[in-house]
Motif scaffolding. Structure first.
Motif, short mmCIF file in Angstrom:
data_model
loop_
_atom_site.label_atom_id
_atom_site.label_comp_id
_atom_site.label_asym_id
_atom_site.label_seq_id
_atom_site.Cartn_x
_atom_site.Cartn_y
_atom_site.Cartn_z
N ARG A 1 0.85 -1.19 0.00
CA ARG A 1 0.00 0.00 0.00
C ARG A 1 0.89 1.24 0.00
N LEU B 1 -1.19 7.17 0.48
CA LEU B 1 -2.62 7.04 0.73
C LEU B 1 -2.97 7.37 2.17
N ASP C 1 6.94 5.60 -1.54
CA ASP C 1 5.95 5.47 -2.59
C ASP C 1 6.61 5.06 -3.90
N GLN D 1 -3.14 7.88 -8.17
CA GLN D 1 -3.00 6.97 -7.03
C GLN D 1 -3.45 5.55 -7.37
N SER E 1 -0.95 2.57 -6.77
CA SER E 1 -1.37 1.46 -5.91
C SER E 1 -1.19 0.12 -6.60
N HIS F 1 2.33 -1.09 -6.36
CA HIS F 1 2.65 -1.58 -5.03
C HIS F 1 2.00 -2.95 -4.79
N GLU F 2 0.81 -3.12 -5.27
CA GLU F 2 0.08 -4.36 -5.03
C GLU F 2 0.66 -5.54 -5.82
N SER G 1 -5.69 -2.03 -2.51
CA SER G 1 -4.69 -1.35 -1.70
C SER G 1 -4.84 -1.72 -0.23
#
Length: 906
Positions: free
Chosen positions: A160, A164, A241, A304, A308, A311-312, A772
């Protein structure tokens, strides 16, 4: 002439079949170093039929033992270049491969300059041409020669983006900043700070040490009052991030992706084509220049949803990209090109040799000739199939499968054999989804008239059986297993696989009556068995109890069989154990607890023989603890080797075998008056609790709900992935929607298999989950400690947790469960009810959802449960080992007395 011919065979890449090619790998990082995580593939997935492997460690530190297990390892770090070269020459290395990532160091360069092997290749991005050849391409494609296989894999990736939650973007910098690149880097940072007024920029020492005080002053001047510049020794990816790359290599790209953090950089800052290829595969295309990079950073931070998704998914995409077997398959094909002299006339001669060897089934000659042709780019589809068969008959099924897949374009009548070889090994190439689809495709072709011998159809059915549960679910797994059972020529295999088809029904939401009807056929498979007679048995002072299972080892059942082995009344009973599984250290310990231990793992498919051994041991009561699970001895009970026979604990429904007299259950899984007797061929023995859990004494207890400290609820399921059905996912999504800040952790060993996590990710995303807030983790040996981070466990249906539920409760995590009238759905309910927490289990799905939402909304209650669950569990029947075994022995005495009275009355 003979000597000349032998020399030609070596130089054209066709060594004599008795000669394996000697590969030498040269690296300073076998013990420690940046590239160490890129080296295992060369030693764990190499072709053992073709190569002997040698490792030359030019470093002087670290642990090289893991490499020494798979290769002849030479420590040459303290050798002079001349001494090192002489050692390589003594080993008669055919091909020496430098594994450096960038520029080989001085020591390695000095060794290569001495030419200690006929052929030398370097994988280094910046190796001088005069020192070594580059790895050739294969069929026009550059080879991705390194495989990222970290010794310590990242378990908790940054799924995540911190943005966020913080509202402030955090940007790290990776790579190595050279002095002559400082000006360009500072200009980039200035542009970035001018575009992102609120930002947290983190520089590790590896980058910061390349900057002057004037550079820092320029950076500080460009930043706003809300911008933050942090200097750290090492980056902590969990707070980032994204990362910006300066002079990055493959290791930098891998580590960032492994942590789930996207790496953005420019083309000029990427060292080596492999790093560039990986960035492209991860959809992180390098920017053309610094201005484009700054623009891309701004776009990603403002999008975003896209941030996301990186990252996921990055962690799992990276895992799926690095298939060690596939990488080495391509690398070793490139080695063939190094050896080959592009002489087309010799190609025809070698082809003739190959075809002649194949007709004589001289598979070693086929293998070496085929690779020589492949090195010349002259290995056609038919010859690739000959090579695939050579690997098959030489016992290398995975390589056979890879060459079969490479043999596209065959005549239709050979397609069945090609698909057969692609699925037949213990570890076929590809993901579970790909293997399953290949097998289904083959079966469909056979149904449409494709010629195939029965063995091919059987192998395709078996592949579907193995992978269907993971890909399609329990019903498909049960169907394919039943079909596989029906084609089995041997009766014992028919029985075994039909029983396995019943086991898969635990993942299918069926009425208990239907499971019962399907189970009855299992008993019919033993209609020709003549049971033993027990009339006139010798009377013994003690009742002799026998336990049979394949799970007296490192297995979840070890925590439930403990009272039977360690707590029995030695004045009244003798305990015999019949172990069918592969023995380990747990088995060795269990042996010390019982009267007699029989290791029958070498005859676990000969049930008549096992039954005979049990009969000769004069067992009075035989208890099958595994039912229709793997390595079970249930079938042996058909011969009635003991006068009284029981089943239960490890299996969730009737055995379907009339020779089994009793099924062990409890009042919660099979309540009196609930009609359970109608769905068992056995009589029911109801205990207070059918389970007795033996907890881990060394583990810390929960000190309260973790949500108290982090301000969000973490739901979790550590159950097997194949247990997770769509209807439960819908319920979980509804729970999370009603608890807006909550998150979901899914942890199981299946997620470390290629393709599984990404398949699960897409599945949940399509069902409307905010991904996320969802993370996947593979199983780990210390998984019990992970429960200390979990607030609430969500149980699966219709196959709930057993050991998993007990583990969660023992670690202080309340479990929310849903059940129906079917025994197999009520495991968690039974455990909870015996602890006085029946209200955490529901008979309606809407109540399941409401219970989870209500508990998540009551932090005081949740906190109290976390603190009280272990003491409550220890005080309940679920962990009362003394009470459990005494109750069980009371049942043994009662049913033995009944049998004796009946026998005497005859």
């Amino acid at each position: 002439m003979k000597k000349k011919k032998k020399k030609q065979a070596r130089t054209t890449g066709v060594p004599q079949s008795s000669h394996k090619i000697r590969l030498g790998y040269l690296s300073s990082d076998f013990g420690t170093g940046r590239t160490r995580d890129l080296l295992p593939a060369f030693f764990f997935w190499y072709d053992r039929a073709r190569f002997d492997i040698y490792a030359y460690h030019t470093g002087v530190e670290g642990d090289t033992a893991s490499f020494a297990k798979n290769a002849a390892l030479r420590e040459i770090g303290h050798h002079s270049p001349q001494e090192a070269a002489e050692e390589i020459q003594r080993d008669k290395i055919d091909l020496l491969v430098d594994l450096s990532l960038r520029m080989p160091d001085d020591h390695i360069r000095s060794i290569m300059q001495l030419r200690p092997a006929p052929y030398i290749v370097s994988l280094a991005a910046d190796c001088p041409k005069e020192l070594a050849e580059r790895l050739p391409s294969v069929e026009g494609e550059k080879i991705f020669s390194h495989c990222y296989t970290p010794f310590e894999r990242v378990q908790h990736y940054t799924y995540r983006p911190p943005l966020l939650d913080t509202g402030v973007p955090s940007i790290g910098v990776v790579g190595e900043l050279k002095r002559d690149e400082a000006e360009r880097f500072v200009s980039l940072v200035v542009k970035l700070l001018q575009g992102e007024h609120v930002v947290r920029l983190i520089l590790p020492a590896r980058v910061a040490e390349g900057l002057s005080e004037e550079d820092f002053a320029r950076i500080a001047e460009a930043g706003s009052e809300d911008a933050v510049l942090e200097l750290v020794d090492e980056l902590s990816y969990e707070v980032l991030d994204l990362v910006v790359g300066v002079d990055v290599d493959l290791v930098d790209v891998c580590r960032a992706a492994d942590h789930g953090v996207p790496l953005l950089t420019t083309e000029a800052s990427v060292c080596g084509h492999r790093a560039r290829m990986l960035l492209e595969k991860l959809e992180l295309i390098p920017a053309y220049n610094g201005a484009e990079l700054v623009a891309e950073i701004g776009r990603l931070l403002s999008d975003q949803s896209r941030l996301s998704e990186f990252h996921e998914c990055l962690h799992w995409r990276l895992l799926d990209l690095f298939d060690g077997g596939a990488v080495m398959f391509s690398v070793e094909r490139a080695y063939s090109r190094v050896f080959a002299q592009m002489n087309q006339e010799q190609g025809a001669e070698i082809t003739k040799t190959l075809l002649d060897a194949a007709s004589r089934e001289d598979w070693e000659t086929v293998l070496f000739a085929a690779h020589a042709l492949d090195g010349m780019n002259q290995l056609e589809a038919e010859l690739r199939m000959s090579l695939a068969w050579a690997y098959y008959f030489l016992g290398q099924g995975s390589h056979a499968g890879r060459w079969a897949l490479a043999a596209t374009g065959l005549a239709r009548d050979r397609e069945a054999a090609r698909l057969y070889l692609s699925v037949i090994s213990k570890s076929p190439p590809g993901t579970g989804q790909e293997i399953y689809e290949r097998a289904r495709y083959g079966l469909r072709l056979i149904e449409e008239g494709l010629p195939a011998v029965p063995e091919i159809r059987a192998a395709l059915l078996k592949a579907c059986m193995i992978y269907a549960g993971l890909v399609q679910g329990g019903e498909a797994a049960s169907t394919y297993t039943r079909l596989y059972a029906m084609q089995a020529e041997k009766t014992e295999m028919h029985r075994f696989y039909y029983g396995a088809s019943l086991f898969h029904l635990n993942a299918v939401d069926l009425p208990a009556a239907e499971v019962y009807q399907r189970s009855l056929h299992y008993g019919e498979l033993f209609s020709d068995v003549q049971p033993y007679s027990h009339m006139g048995r010798r009377k013994k002072e003690k009742i002799r109890i026998g336990y049979i299972s394949g799970d007296f080892r490192y297995h979840v059942m070890q925590y439930f069989v403990w009272p039977f082995l360690a707590g029995f009344d030695q004045d009244s009973f003798e305990v015999y154990v019949y172990s069918l599984g592969e023995p380990d250290q747990f088995s060795q310990f269990f042996q010390t607890l019982v009267t007699c231990w029989r290791d029958l793992s070498d005859c676990n498919m000969d049930m008549a023989k096992i039954a005979g051994k049990i009969y000769r041991d004069e067992i009075d009561i035989l208890f099958d603890l595994a039912g229709h699970t793997a390595e079970s001895g249930l079938a042996a009970l058909a011969w009635k080797p003991a006068p009284i026979q029981l089943s239960g604990l490890g299996y969730m429904a009737t055995t379907g075998l009339p020779a089994v007299d009793y099924f062990v259950t409890d009042h919660y899984c099979d309540p009196e008056g609930g009609g359970s007797e109608q769905v068992y061929v056995e009589k029911l023995l109801r205990l207070t609790s059918q389970f007795c859990y033996n907890g881990y004494t060394h583990l810390p207890a929960s000190d309260g709900a973790p949500a108290r400290h982090r301000e969000y609820i973490l739901f979790a399921s550590f159950n097997q992935y194949r247990k997770i059905r769509d209807d439960m996912l819908v319920a979980w999504r509804q729970i999370m929607e009603r608890i807006p800040n909550s998150r979901l952790l899914l942890k199981n060993s299946a997620y470390q298999q290629p393709g599984v996590a990404m398949t699960a990710y897409k599945r949940l995303k399509e069902m409307g989950f905010d991904m996320s807030r969802v993370t996947f983790e593979p199983g780990t040996k210390d998984y019990m400690m992970r429960y200390l981070d979990v607030d609430i466990a969500l149980d699966t249906f219709p196959w709930p947790g057993g050991g998993t539920t007990c583990d969660a409760l023992y670690m202080g995590v309340p479990v929310i469960s849903y059940y129906t009238e079917r025994h197999s759905t009520r495991f968690s309910y039974s455990i909870l009810a015996n602890m006085g927490l029946a209200e955490l289990a529901s008979e309606r799905m809407e109540d399941y959802i409401e219970t989870a939402v209500a508990l998540a909304g009551n932090l005081d209650l949740l906190d109290a449960l976390h603190r009280e669950l272990r003491p409550r569990m220890k005080a309940s029947p679920v962990m009362d080992q003394e009470g459990y075994i005494r109750e069980m022995e009371g049942c043994y005495r009662a049913i033995w007395a009944q049998w004796q009275a009946h026998a005497e009355s005859i």
